[in-house]
Design a protein around this motif. Structure first.
Motif, PDB file in Angstrom:
ATOM      1  N   TRP A  10       1.142  -1.174   0.345  1.00  0.00           N
ATOM      2  CA  TRP A  10      -0.405  -0.465   0.249  1.00  0.00           C
ATOM      3  C   TRP A  10       1.288   1.464   0.140  1.00  0.00           C
ATOM      4  CZ3 TRP A  10      -1.221   3.763   4.148  1.00  0.00           C
ATOM      5  CH2 TRP A  10      -1.581   4.535   3.629  1.00  0.00           C
ATOM      6  N   HIS A  12       1.211   5.546   0.437  1.00  0.00           N
ATOM      7  CA  HIS A  12       1.040   6.550   0.422  1.00  0.00           C
ATOM      8  C   HIS A  12       1.664   8.042   0.502  1.00  0.00           C
ATOM      9  CE1 HIS A  12      -0.996   9.467   3.121  1.00  0.00           C
ATOM     10  NE2 HIS A  12       0.317   9.385   4.413  1.00  0.00           N
ATOM     11  N   SER A  32      -2.215   4.791  12.462  1.00  0.00           N
ATOM     12  CA  SER A  32      -3.119   5.262  11.322  1.00  0.00           C
ATOM     13  C   SER A  32      -2.889   4.548  10.319  1.00  0.00           C
ATOM     14  CB  SER A  32      -3.583   6.730  11.204  1.00  0.00           C
ATOM     15  OG  SER A  32      -4.347   6.990  10.260  1.00  0.00           O
ATOM     16  N   GLU A  35      -2.588   0.862  10.424  1.00  0.00           N
ATOM     17  CA  GLU A  35      -3.825   0.270  11.087  1.00  0.00           C
ATOM     18  C   GLU A  35      -4.153   0.578   9.254  1.00  0.00           C
ATOM     19  OE1 GLU A  35      -8.372   0.816  12.903  1.00  0.00           O
ATOM     20  OE2 GLU A  35      -7.294   2.801  11.889  1.00  0.00           O
ATOM     21  N   THR A  36      -4.307   1.187   8.226  1.00  0.00           N
ATOM     22  CA  THR A  36      -5.127   1.394   7.134  1.00  0.00           C
ATOM     23  C   THR A  36      -4.317   0.254   6.517  1.00  0.00           C
ATOM     24  OG1 THR A  36      -5.104   3.595   6.771  1.00  0.00           O
ATOM     25  CG2 THR A  36      -5.335   2.609   5.253  1.00  0.00           C
ATOM     26  N   GLU A  40      -5.803  -3.624   4.769  1.00  0.00           N
ATOM     27  CA  GLU A  40      -5.506  -3.256   2.908  1.00  0.00           C
ATOM     28  C   GLU A  40      -5.678  -4.485   2.911  1.00  0.00           C
ATOM     29  OE1 GLU A  40      -6.615  -1.402   0.149  1.00  0.00           O
ATOM     30  OE2 GLU A  40      -7.120  -0.568   1.862  1.00  0.00           O
TER      31      GLU A  40
END
Length: 144
Positions: A10, A12, A32, A35-36, A40
């Motif tokens: 993932w 970001h 955060s 967790e994301t 996912e």
């Protein structure tokens, strides 16, 4: 359970809201991000929050562990690699590694952590065993 299957990371891009006054990602933002990335990973396996909700289940974080190695800064691109480390009768543990991508020839390790989560009944909040259908989905190789 150790997950040897590679799943897509993932990504970001660090935004202004992620940083402190000096332009460095504030330590609290990493929780955060972990967790994301973990959610996912569950979604890729077909056992995300929607699948849990259909079974009237929810997740509660029991423990968050995080080790910081280097700072991320405003507009850095981060790569978060999540992996399922353990599926218990009523719990999950996911590990996440955070890297900076871009300027260096190799990604730079910024942080590594894990989320230990209890599976609970959505209404009562009581720990609940993971249904066999979700347990099987978790143990399968994730979708790319």
């Amino acid at each position: 359970m150790s997950d040897a299957h590679h799943t897509p990371p993932w990504r970001h891009r660090v935004e202004h809201v992620d940083t402190d006054a000096s332009g460095v990602v504030h330590f609290s933002r990493y929780a955060s991000l972990l967790e994301t990335a973990a959610l996912e990973e569950l979604e890729r396996r077909g056992a995300g929050l929607g699948a849990l909700e259909e079974q009237r289940l929810d997740l509660r974080v029991r423990e968050l562990r995080l080790s910081y190695r280097a700072a991320a800064r405003f507009q850095d691109w981060l790569r978060l690699d999540a992996r399922l480390e353990h599926v218990g009768p009523a719990s999950l543990k996911l590990g996440v590694t955070v890297y900076r991508e871009g300027s260096a020839p190799e990604p730079v390790l910024l942080a590594a952590g894990s989320l230990d989560m209890a599976v609970v009944n959505r209404e009562s909040g009581e720990p609940t065993c993971i249904p066999l259908t979700l347990s099987a989905a978790l143990k399968r190789s994730p979708s790319p």
